[in-house]
Design a protein around this motif. Sequence first.
Motif, PDB file in Angstrom:
ATOM      1  N   LEU A  30      -0.916  18.168  15.228  1.00 18.51           N
ATOM      2  CA  LEU A  30       0.531  17.957  15.375  1.00 18.51           C
ATOM      3  C   LEU A  30       0.890  17.517  16.795  1.00 18.51           C
ATOM      4  O   LEU A  30       1.774  16.673  16.988  1.00 18.51           O
ATOM      5  N   ARG A  31       0.219  18.109  17.785  1.00 20.24           N
ATOM      6  CA  ARG A  31       0.485  17.691  19.166  1.00 20.24           C
ATOM      7  C   ARG A  31       0.099  16.238  19.380  1.00 20.24           C
ATOM      8  O   ARG A  31       0.809  15.482  20.051  1.00 20.24           O
ATOM      9  N   LEU A  32      -1.022  15.848  18.828  1.00 18.42           N
ATOM     10  CA  LEU A  32      -1.428  14.451  18.936  1.00 18.42           C
ATOM     11  C   LEU A  32      -0.405  13.533  18.267  1.00 18.42           C
ATOM     12  O   LEU A  32      -0.038  12.477  18.801  1.00 18.42           O
ATOM     13  N   ASP A  33       0.081  13.981  17.072  1.00 19.94           N
ATOM     14  CA  ASP A  33       1.083  13.167  16.374  1.00 19.94           C
ATOM     15  C   ASP A  33       2.384  13.073  17.189  1.00 19.94           C
ATOM     16  O   ASP A  33       2.993  12.004  17.287  1.00 19.94           O
ATOM     17  N   LEU A  34       2.798  14.224  17.772  1.00 15.64           N
ATOM     18  CA  LEU A  34       4.019  14.208  18.579  1.00 15.64           C
ATOM     19  C   LEU A  34       3.861  13.316  19.805  1.00 15.64           C
ATOM     20  O   LEU A  34       4.787  12.594  20.192  1.00 15.64           O
ATOM     21  N   ARG A  35       2.693  13.379  20.456  1.00 12.11           N
ATOM     22  CA  ARG A  35       2.460  12.539  21.612  1.00 12.11           C
ATOM     23  C   ARG A  35       2.504  11.054  21.217  1.00 12.11           C
ATOM     24  O   ARG A  35       3.076  10.217  21.923  1.00 12.11           O
ATOM     25  N   ALA A  36       1.904  10.768  20.081  1.00 18.37           N
ATOM     26  CA  ALA A  36       1.928   9.379  19.618  1.00 18.37           C
ATOM     27  C   ALA A  36       3.354   8.942  19.278  1.00 18.37           C
ATOM     28  O   ALA A  36       3.769   7.814  19.608  1.00 18.37           O
ATOM     29  N   GLN A  37       4.141   9.867  18.637  1.00 14.76           N
ATOM     30  CA  GLN A  37       5.532   9.525  18.313  1.00 14.76           C
ATOM     31  C   GLN A  37       6.363   9.317  19.576  1.00 14.76           C
ATOM     32  O   GLN A  37       7.207   8.402  19.646  1.00 14.76           O
ATOM     33  N   SER A  38       6.172  10.167  20.583  1.00 16.68           N
ATOM     34  CA  SER A  38       6.925  10.012  21.826  1.00 16.68           C
ATOM     35  C   SER A  38       6.574   8.708  22.522  1.00 16.68           C
ATOM     36  O   SER A  38       7.450   8.022  23.075  1.00 16.68           O
ATOM     37  N   GLN A  39       5.291   8.332  22.492  1.00 14.39           N
ATOM     38  CA  GLN A  39       4.914   7.054  23.085  1.00 14.39           C
ATOM     39  C   GLN A  39       5.558   5.887  22.350  1.00 14.39           C
ATOM     40  O   GLN A  39       6.050   4.938  22.966  1.00 14.39           O
ATOM     41  N   ARG A  40       5.586   5.991  21.012  1.00 17.59           N
ATOM     42  CA  ARG A  40       6.227   4.916  20.249  1.00 17.59           C
ATOM     43  C   ARG A  40       7.732   4.858  20.529  1.00 17.59           C
ATOM     44  O   ARG A  40       8.327   3.776  20.631  1.00 17.59           O
TER      45      ARG A  40
END
Length: 337
Positions: free
Chosen positions: A67-77
């Motif tokens: 989930l942290r990886l997904d959130l980091r990816a979402q924030s970058q996007r």
Amino acid sequence: MTETSVASQPRARGSGRGAVWLLALALVLLVVWGGWRWWSAQEQMRMADDRDLDQHLQALEARTARLRLDLRAQSQRLQQAEATNRVLRDELLGLGQRAAILEDDLAAVARPQRDAAQALRLDEVELLLAQGQQRLQLAGDQDGAHRAYALAAQLLAGLEHPDPGLLNLRQTLAQERAALDALGEDPRRTAAGRLEALAAALPALPVHAPAAGQPAASWWQRAFARLVEVRPSDGALALEPADRAAGLAALQLELTLSRVAIERRDEAGLREALDRVDAWLTRLWPDSAGLRERRAALAALREAPLSASLPSLGSTLEQLRRQRASPPRPAAAPGES
């Protein structure tokens, strides 16, 4: 009983006791073994629960990491999208500014009031409005102000292609002209007429006060009245011819200063001069109904204004200058509302 039977009885008792102890020991061992088996089973169950709990925690940690990886990816996007939107917004603003500049240039070329003739007409209107305002403020010339404002209204009405913004200017000018018409007579002219009427009525005042309530003069007073005149020494009236001549000259001087103050619209100077006139009135004429009437008229003239009060004076000129100083607004497209 024989000796053999007596000896066998203790032997039997000792074997019975040993069996009891053995049985008790066996029961204790059985209880201990059962307790150990139960404790071992409980320990195995606890260890199994701990292993299950560890597995659940590891699974939760793995899911949390994902989930942290997904959130980091979402924030970058999201950051990339925000940067893209900012760039697009800046480009749109630049395009809008360019379009506004082009519209202003086209409007400056297309609007007919930007030509030299119409600009000259607006200069004439501004000059007439300034002249009318100065005539009324400096000289109190209401007739001249009326004429200047009327000529300005004619020039505004004669524009071939009037700007929609000039409609408000014409309305403001009409309101200012109506306020100018409602002023009435010039206050300076009114004050000058009242002062002249007051000065003309002063010679009619009685020089000697009537001796009302005094006893009749005796025979010797009537006999020596032509030789000696007895009057109180504390009297402030100037009865001697020389004193009255000097007083009347000073009064005429103060009246002249009052006229000058009226012409200059100097309200403070007028009040000071009228105060001195009032002091000379009480010195030259005794108290009477006519004197009190003249002094009341003098006090009313002292508080009279010398300048016309017109709060809207100059509003049209200010609006015209502000409108000409501001950049022209492009006309709306036919489909815009």
